[in-house]
Write an enzyme that holds these catalytic residues in place. Sequence first.
Site, PDB file in Angstrom:
ATOM      1  N   LYS A  80     -15.715 -22.337 -10.924  1.00  0.00           N
ATOM      2  CA  LYS A  80     -15.618 -22.794 -12.324  1.00  0.00           C
ATOM      3  C   LYS A  80     -14.744 -21.805 -12.870  1.00  0.00           C
ATOM      4  O   LYS A  80     -14.704 -20.957 -12.463  1.00  0.00           O
ATOM      5  CB  LYS A  80     -16.914 -23.004 -12.785  1.00  0.00           C
ATOM      6  N   ASP A 114     -11.958 -29.790 -17.811  1.00  0.00           N
ATOM      7  CA  ASP A 114     -13.352 -29.901 -18.642  1.00  0.00           C
ATOM      8  C   ASP A 114     -13.124 -29.808 -19.884  1.00  0.00           C
ATOM      9  O   ASP A 114     -12.043 -30.194 -20.623  1.00  0.00           O
ATOM     10  CB  ASP A 114     -14.252 -28.862 -18.127  1.00  0.00           C
ATOM     11  N   GLY A 176     -23.582 -36.346 -27.972  1.00  0.00           N
ATOM     12  CA  GLY A 176     -22.126 -35.848 -27.613  1.00  0.00           C
ATOM     13  C   GLY A 176     -21.480 -37.117 -27.414  1.00  0.00           C
ATOM     14  O   GLY A 176     -21.795 -37.924 -26.166  1.00  0.00           O
ATOM     15  N   ASN A 179     -15.663 -37.421 -23.964  1.00  0.00           N
ATOM     16  CA  ASN A 179     -15.217 -38.286 -22.640  1.00  0.00           C
ATOM     17  C   ASN A 179     -16.304 -38.857 -22.016  1.00  0.00           C
ATOM     18  O   ASN A 179     -16.104 -39.967 -21.467  1.00  0.00           O
ATOM     19  CB  ASN A 179     -14.365 -37.316 -21.650  1.00  0.00           C
TER      20      ASN A 179
HETATM   21  N1  LIG Z   1     -16.059 -34.890 -18.057  1.00  0.00           N
HETATM   22  C1  LIG Z   1     -16.618 -34.903 -16.982  1.00  0.00           C
HETATM   23  O1  LIG Z   1     -16.132 -35.924 -15.982  1.00  0.00           O
HETATM   24  C2  LIG Z   1     -18.051 -33.986 -16.576  1.00  0.00           C
HETATM   25  C3  LIG Z   1     -18.523 -33.631 -17.849  1.00  0.00           C
HETATM   26  N2  LIG Z   1     -19.782 -32.636 -17.682  1.00  0.00           N
HETATM   27  C4  LIG Z   1     -20.471 -31.981 -18.667  1.00  0.00           C
HETATM   28  O2  LIG Z   1     -20.722 -33.193 -19.815  1.00  0.00           O
HETATM   29  C5  LIG Z   1     -20.500 -32.516 -21.102  1.00  0.00           C
HETATM   30  C6  LIG Z   1     -19.632 -33.177 -21.769  1.00  0.00           C
HETATM   31  O3  LIG Z   1     -18.294 -33.165 -21.200  1.00  0.00           O
HETATM   32  P1  LIG Z   1     -17.187 -34.097 -21.822  1.00  0.00           P
HETATM   33  O4  LIG Z   1     -17.560 -35.482 -22.441  1.00  0.00           O
HETATM   34  O5  LIG Z   1     -16.055 -34.009 -20.612  1.00  0.00           O
HETATM   35  O6  LIG Z   1     -16.624 -33.344 -23.029  1.00  0.00           O
HETATM   36  P2  LIG Z   1     -15.956 -33.445 -24.573  1.00  0.00           P
HETATM   37  O7  LIG Z   1     -15.611 -32.273 -25.061  1.00  0.00           O
HETATM   38  O8  LIG Z   1     -15.181 -34.528 -24.240  1.00  0.00           O
HETATM   39  O9  LIG Z   1     -17.247 -34.041 -25.223  1.00  0.00           O
HETATM   40  C7  LIG Z   1     -18.319 -33.492 -25.686  1.00  0.00           C
HETATM   41  C8  LIG Z   1     -18.781 -33.851 -27.007  1.00  0.00           C
HETATM   42  O10 LIG Z   1     -19.915 -33.186 -27.465  1.00  0.00           O
HETATM   43  C9  LIG Z   1     -19.814 -33.092 -28.987  1.00  0.00           C
HETATM   44  N3  LIG Z   1     -20.552 -31.854 -29.363  1.00  0.00           N
HETATM   45  C10 LIG Z   1     -20.350 -30.562 -29.254  1.00  0.00           C
HETATM   46  N4  LIG Z   1     -21.402 -29.843 -29.802  1.00  0.00           N
HETATM   47  C11 LIG Z   1     -22.461 -30.872 -30.169  1.00  0.00           C
HETATM   48  C12 LIG Z   1     -23.686 -30.741 -30.884  1.00  0.00           C
HETATM   49  N5  LIG Z   1     -24.200 -29.550 -30.988  1.00  0.00           N
HETATM   50  N6  LIG Z   1     -24.307 -32.017 -31.065  1.00  0.00           N
HETATM   51  C13 LIG Z   1     -23.422 -33.197 -30.694  1.00  0.00           C
HETATM   52  N7  LIG Z   1     -22.505 -33.369 -30.227  1.00  0.00           N
HETATM   53  C14 LIG Z   1     -21.777 -32.127 -29.886  1.00  0.00           C
HETATM   54  C15 LIG Z   1     -18.303 -32.556 -29.296  1.00  0.00           C
HETATM   55  O11 LIG Z   1     -17.865 -32.831 -30.687  1.00  0.00           O
HETATM   56  C16 LIG Z   1     -17.770 -33.588 -28.246  1.00  0.00           C
HETATM   57  O12 LIG Z   1     -17.548 -34.949 -28.730  1.00  0.00           O
HETATM   58  C17 LIG Z   1     -20.222 -31.117 -20.907  1.00  0.00           C
HETATM   59  O13 LIG Z   1     -21.480 -30.322 -20.891  1.00  0.00           O
HETATM   60  C18 LIG Z   1     -19.600 -31.030 -19.538  1.00  0.00           C
HETATM   61  O14 LIG Z   1     -19.445 -29.660 -18.928  1.00  0.00           O
HETATM   62  C19 LIG Z   1     -20.214 -32.552 -16.590  1.00  0.00           C
HETATM   63  C20 LIG Z   1     -19.623 -33.087 -15.234  1.00  0.00           C
HETATM   64  C21 LIG Z   1     -18.450 -33.797 -15.304  1.00  0.00           C
HETATM   65  O1  LIG Z   2     -18.836 -31.499 -12.459  1.00  0.00           O
HETATM   66  C1  LIG Z   2     -18.128 -30.711 -13.164  1.00  0.00           C
HETATM   67  O2  LIG Z   2     -18.767 -29.971 -13.916  1.00  0.00           O
HETATM   68  C2  LIG Z   2     -16.782 -30.672 -12.697  1.00  0.00           C
HETATM   69  O3  LIG Z   2     -16.169 -29.634 -12.788  1.00  0.00           O
HETATM   70  C3  LIG Z   2     -16.107 -31.911 -11.976  1.00  0.00           C
HETATM   71  C4  LIG Z   2     -14.677 -31.895 -12.087  1.00  0.00           C
HETATM   72  C5  LIG Z   2     -13.916 -32.718 -13.006  1.00  0.00           C
HETATM   73  N1  LIG Z   2     -12.767 -32.420 -12.673  1.00  0.00           N
HETATM   74  C6  LIG Z   2     -12.571 -31.542 -11.590  1.00  0.00           C
HETATM   75  C7  LIG Z   2     -11.505 -30.894 -10.960  1.00  0.00           C
HETATM   76  C8  LIG Z   2     -11.621 -30.308  -9.904  1.00  0.00           C
HETATM   77  C9  LIG Z   2     -12.999 -30.147  -9.246  1.00  0.00           C
HETATM   78  C10 LIG Z   2     -13.987 -30.527  -9.981  1.00  0.00           C
HETATM   79  C11 LIG Z   2     -13.712 -31.224 -11.204  1.00  0.00           C
END
Ligand SMILES: NC(=O)C1=CN([C@@H]2O[C@H](COP(=O)(O)OP(=O)(O)OC[C@H]3O[C@@H](n4cnc5c(N)ncnc54)[C@H](O)[C@@H]3O)[C@@H](O)[C@H]2O)C=CC1
Ligand SMILES: O=C(O)C(=O)Cc1c[nH]c2ccccc12
Length: 352
Positions: A80, A114, A176, A179
């Site tokens: 990461k 991310d 949250g 995405n």
């Molecule tokens: N995008 C992906 O495919 C993956 C995401 N994750 C995890 O899932 C979580 C969300 O990821 P994404 O949706 O991509 O991120 P993102 O940044 O698109 O969305 C996060 C959301 O949480 C909100 N937020 C932040 N602090 C907050 C709080 N205290 N209370 C309520 N809302 C709050 C933000 O305003 C934002 O809308 C992260 O922890 C990420 O590491 C894990 C695996 C894969």
């Molecule tokens: O599950 C996670 O936290 C990830 O980092 C998944 C993921 C999203 N985009 C990528 C690109 C390369 C390797 C892992 C990921």
Amino acid sequence: MKLFETTATAGHEQVLFCNDQASGLKAIIAIHDSRLGAAMGATRLWPYESEVAALTDALRLSRGMTYKAACANIPMGGGKAVIIAKPEQKTCELLQAYGRFIERLNGRFITGQDINLTPQDVRQINRETKYVVGTQEKSGGPAPVTAIGVLLGMKAAAKYRFGSDNLKGLKVAVQGLGNVGQHLCDWLHQNEVKLFVSDINQAKVSKVARLYGATAVEPEQVYGLDVDIFAPCAMGAILNTQTISQMKASIIAGSANNQLLDEQVHGEMLTDQNILYCPDYVINAGGLINVYHELIGYQEKKAISHVHSIYDTLLELFKKAETTGMTTHKASMQLAEERITQAEQAQMLVSA
Ligand SMILES: NC(=O)C1=CN([C@@H]2O[C@H](COP(=O)(O)OP(=O)(O)OC[C@H]3O[C@@H](n4cnc5c(N)ncnc54)[C@H](O)[C@@H]3O)[C@@H](O)[C@H]2O)C=CC1
Ligand SMILES: O=C(O)C(=O)Cc1c[nH]c2ccccc12
């Protein structure tokens, strides 16, 4: 912080501090384990309050990626990276400088999007390195598939806790609406759940409330809500003594990485409160699975079929935790370590 002691204890192979004077880039790339293959993990950009906080996040997230790959039966390693910056400090020069650091690792680390990185940002990084996956042009951003995995995980938890994986009529709180969270809300709406939503971005709350008839909840109120399922899809460390003591939910099933502030203390606290916790790196593996399939030659049906394995893996962990008395988090760590050992032995046999 004793760097070698800290990193060796958690099993990290390599930590790279990336400085680029011209662009102002400050990033940390953590390669936890590459025994089974290149370390995979997305890159997040965050204005950490300290360099120690940034390093701690990178170390814990990268270790989680090793366990995530193992639990998802993906023969790759875990890594990461974090870029220490405010979103408004993001420039093409900074992103391209970061890409050059990735390229110089020669494929030991494969990354993508991310938190606080957009598909356009990933394209800038991709201009300087080929070791990027999950771009819109190929398998598309991973978030929608992560949301599918979380939905499947919720269904498995409901099946185990309530006897049916039909979510209709259940009360679900989503923290949250980014995405992953917005895609998850769409799926949950289709499954006719009663939605409660929170985000620090009011515009996102209003949009989801309007789209799905969801009830808006203040960010700090979400933990004490009387719901069936709490879905953390924002930041990590939100499962701690203060929040768990408020919880009325029977199930925790969300995408956020590093949900437990202290894996042992708070894993046990959830068990003591009879809250069924879906280990984060098991339920949120959909994104990793999807980008892995991009790496090996993307076929959507095969990728989505692989994501469906999250359902059975969680049921296996729930049963193991119940029969052994260990927490679901501990059961998932044990499963990961068993699979890594088996895979390593298989590789040694092949190369012998
Ligand atoms: N995008 C992906 O495919 C993956 C995401 N994750 C995890 O899932 C979580 C969300 O990821 P994404 O949706 O991509 O991120 P993102 O940044 O698109 O969305 C996060 C959301 O949480 C909100 N937020 C932040 N602090 C907050 C709080 N205290 N209370 C309520 N809302 C709050 C933000 O305003 C934002 O809308 C992260 O922890 C990420 O590491 C894990 C695996 C894969
Ligand atoms: O599950 C996670 O936290 C990830 O980092 C998944 C993921 C999203 N985009 C990528 C690109 C390369 C390797 C892992 C990921």
